[in-house]
Motif scaffolding. Structure first.
Motif, PDB file in Angstrom:
ATOM      1  N   ASP A 139     -23.808 -42.819   0.429  1.00  0.00           N
ATOM      2  CA  ASP A 139     -24.707 -42.285  -0.597  1.00  0.00           C
ATOM      3  C   ASP A 139     -24.140 -41.003  -1.195  1.00  0.00           C
ATOM      4  O   ASP A 139     -24.220 -40.776  -2.408  1.00  0.00           O
ATOM      5  CB  ASP A 139     -26.097 -42.018  -0.003  1.00  0.00           C
ATOM      6  N   LEU A 140     -23.565 -40.155  -0.338  1.00  0.00           N
ATOM      7  CA  LEU A 140     -22.974 -38.905  -0.805  1.00  0.00           C
ATOM      8  C   LEU A 140     -21.788 -39.179  -1.718  1.00  0.00           C
ATOM      9  O   LEU A 140     -21.672 -38.575  -2.802  1.00  0.00           O
ATOM     10  CB  LEU A 140     -22.548 -38.058   0.393  1.00  0.00           C
ATOM     11  N   ILE A 141     -20.888 -40.077  -1.305  1.00  0.00           N
ATOM     12  CA  ILE A 141     -19.715 -40.402  -2.119  1.00  0.00           C
ATOM     13  C   ILE A 141     -20.146 -40.955  -3.471  1.00  0.00           C
ATOM     14  O   ILE A 141     -19.620 -40.564  -4.518  1.00  0.00           O
ATOM     15  CB  ILE A 141     -18.798 -41.407  -1.383  1.00  0.00           C
ATOM     16  N   ARG A 142     -21.119 -41.865  -3.466  1.00  0.00           N
ATOM     17  CA  ARG A 142     -21.570 -42.474  -4.719  1.00  0.00           C
ATOM     18  C   ARG A 142     -22.101 -41.407  -5.677  1.00  0.00           C
ATOM     19  O   ARG A 142     -21.774 -41.415  -6.874  1.00  0.00           O
ATOM     20  CB  ARG A 142     -22.663 -43.511  -4.441  1.00  0.00           C
ATOM     21  N   ALA A 143     -22.905 -40.475  -5.164  1.00  0.00           N
ATOM     22  CA  ALA A 143     -23.483 -39.436  -6.013  1.00  0.00           C
ATOM     23  C   ALA A 143     -22.407 -38.518  -6.579  1.00  0.00           C
ATOM     24  O   ALA A 143     -22.422 -38.174  -7.770  1.00  0.00           O
ATOM     25  CB  ALA A 143     -24.511 -38.636  -5.220  1.00  0.00           C
ATOM     26  N   LEU A 144     -21.448 -38.104  -5.733  1.00  0.00           N
ATOM     27  CA  LEU A 144     -20.407 -37.190  -6.186  1.00  0.00           C
ATOM     28  C   LEU A 144     -19.482 -37.846  -7.199  1.00  0.00           C
ATOM     29  O   LEU A 144     -19.122 -37.236  -8.217  1.00  0.00           O
ATOM     30  CB  LEU A 144     -19.595 -36.688  -4.989  1.00  0.00           C
ATOM     31  N   VAL A 145     -19.102 -39.086  -6.952  1.00  0.00           N
ATOM     32  CA  VAL A 145     -18.196 -39.799  -7.862  1.00  0.00           C
ATOM     33  C   VAL A 145     -18.861 -39.974  -9.225  1.00  0.00           C
ATOM     34  O   VAL A 145     -18.239 -39.767 -10.277  1.00  0.00           O
ATOM     35  CB  VAL A 145     -17.784 -41.151  -7.256  1.00  0.00           C
ATOM     36  N   ALA A 146     -20.138 -40.339  -9.219  1.00  0.00           N
ATOM     37  CA  ALA A 146     -20.856 -40.524 -10.486  1.00  0.00           C
ATOM     38  C   ALA A 146     -20.992 -39.199 -11.225  1.00  0.00           C
ATOM     39  O   ALA A 146     -20.818 -39.133 -12.456  1.00  0.00           O
ATOM     40  CB  ALA A 146     -22.232 -41.133 -10.220  1.00  0.00           C
ATOM     41  N   ASP A 147     -21.282 -38.133 -10.489  1.00  0.00           N
ATOM     42  CA  ASP A 147     -21.476 -36.826 -11.109  1.00  0.00           C
ATOM     43  C   ASP A 147     -20.185 -36.294 -11.722  1.00  0.00           C
ATOM     44  O   ASP A 147     -20.184 -35.732 -12.822  1.00  0.00           O
ATOM     45  CB  ASP A 147     -22.013 -35.839 -10.074  1.00  0.00           C
ATOM     46  N   LEU A 148     -19.063 -36.481 -11.026  1.00  0.00           N
ATOM     47  CA  LEU A 148     -17.788 -35.942 -11.483  1.00  0.00           C
ATOM     48  C   LEU A 148     -17.073 -36.872 -12.457  1.00  0.00           C
ATOM     49  O   LEU A 148     -16.152 -36.448 -13.163  1.00  0.00           O
ATOM     50  CB  LEU A 148     -16.878 -35.650 -10.285  1.00  0.00           C
ATOM     51  N   GLY A 149     -17.440 -38.147 -12.471  1.00  0.00           N
ATOM     52  CA  GLY A 149     -16.810 -39.103 -13.376  1.00  0.00           C
ATOM     53  C   GLY A 149     -15.357 -39.386 -13.050  1.00  0.00           C
ATOM     54  O   GLY A 149     -14.552 -39.651 -13.949  1.00  0.00           O
ATOM     55  N   ILE A 150     -15.012 -39.345 -11.767  1.00  0.00           N
ATOM     56  CA  ILE A 150     -13.620 -39.553 -11.379  1.00  0.00           C
ATOM     57  C   ILE A 150     -13.332 -41.048 -11.181  1.00  0.00           C
ATOM     58  O   ILE A 150     -14.231 -41.851 -10.947  1.00  0.00           O
ATOM     59  CB  ILE A 150     -13.282 -38.793 -10.080  1.00  0.00           C
ATOM     60  N   ALA A 151     -12.074 -41.393 -11.296  1.00  0.00           N
ATOM     61  CA  ALA A 151     -11.624 -42.751 -10.993  1.00  0.00           C
ATOM     62  C   ALA A 151     -11.268 -42.817  -9.508  1.00  0.00           C
ATOM     63  O   ALA A 151     -10.688 -41.887  -8.967  1.00  0.00           O
ATOM     64  CB  ALA A 151     -10.418 -43.122 -11.846  1.00  0.00           C
ATOM     65  N   VAL A 152     -11.638 -43.915  -8.873  1.00  0.00           N
ATOM     66  CA  VAL A 152     -11.425 -44.058  -7.428  1.00  0.00           C
ATOM     67  C   VAL A 152     -10.848 -45.434  -7.124  1.00  0.00           C
ATOM     68  O   VAL A 152     -11.303 -46.445  -7.671  1.00  0.00           O
ATOM     69  CB  VAL A 152     -12.753 -43.886  -6.648  1.00  0.00           C
TER      70      VAL A 152
END
Length: 258
Positions: free
Chosen positions: A192-205
């Protein structure tokens, strides 16, 4: 999404003796996209991640990175110094074992602050405050800022590694089984934490995982590997809800039966 991929691989081949780890693998990753690479142990997914990140050189094929200026760079044509600089600034890597991504003898705040210094920050007070904010962002109390990672639980270490990796807001992050080895309840919280941070920062993973549930939660697209080859790829929901390759069908059915 942008018109050009942030990372492209074409015709990757790599053998270890008689074992073909990668067999003509080609993939694209777009800015802001999360791409999951799934498959059983020995399928080649972790080898592919290391090749894409420039850590392992393929026998054949190419990996190109689309830089912020609109140009492209040959990942395996870079000097080692250039690749290390890229890894410290525009890229990030989250290891399965956080000890591989942290300096265990350095404080939590120091681990995060080192990444900030790598991109040019020099003001001690600002670095410490930004590190404290990121500790809170990954659910570590700022009162633990001077504690060494060896004093943290496995889940806290992984969250610290994520803070260290994301504090510089990289454009591209490689994640190798980031929830592996953690208790189920800790895994769910971390995802849940990773999903929120990735969405917030807009990074490619690019996410390597054997966990189908993690791939469904985090990834826009999915690549399924078996014996060094990509056997299926597509939007995550389509691949998991309507798998077309027999191996993908087996993977999905094994999860449903568990």
């Amino acid at each position: 999404m942008n018109d050009e991929p942030i990372l492209s691989a074409r015709g990757l081949r790599l053998s270890f003796g008689a074992v073909r780890a990668l067999d003509d693998v080609s993939i694209d990753l777009w800015p802001g996209e999360v791409l999951a690479i799934v498959g059983e142990s020995g399928s080649g997914k972790s080898t592919l991640l290391r090749v894409l990140a420039g850590e392992t050189r393929p026998d054949a094929g190419s990996v190109t990175y689309g830089d912020p200026q609109g140009g492209t760079r040959d990942v395996h044509g870079m000097t080692e110094a250039a690749r290390r600089r890229l890894a410290r600034t525009e890229w990030g890597f989250v290891h399965q074992d956080p000890r591989d991504g942290l300096r265990m003898a350095v404080s939590a705040g120091g681990n995060v602050g080192e990444r900030l210094m790598a991109v040019g920050d020099r003001h001690y007070g600002n670095i410490r405050e930004e590190a404290a904010r990121w500790l809170e962002r990954v659910e570590i109390p700022r009162s633990r800022i001077d504690d060494a990672p060896r004093l943290f639980s496995g889940g806290m270490r992984q969250r610290l590694q994520i803070a260290r990796t994301l504090v510089t807001r990289p454009r591209l992050v490689f994640m190798d089984e980031p929830t592996g080895g953690l208790d189920v309840s800790v895994q769910a919280r971390l995802l849940d934490l990773i999903r929120a941070l990735v969405a917030d920062l807009g990074i490619a993973v690019i996410l390597v995982t054997h966990d189908i549930a993690a791939a469904r939660l985090l990834a826009h697209r999915m690549v399924v590997m078996r014996q060094g080859r990509v056997v299926e790829e597509g939007l995550t929901d389509r691949v998991l809800d309507d798998p077309r390759h027999p191996y993908t069908q087996l993977l999905v059915s094994s999860v449903l039966a568990a």
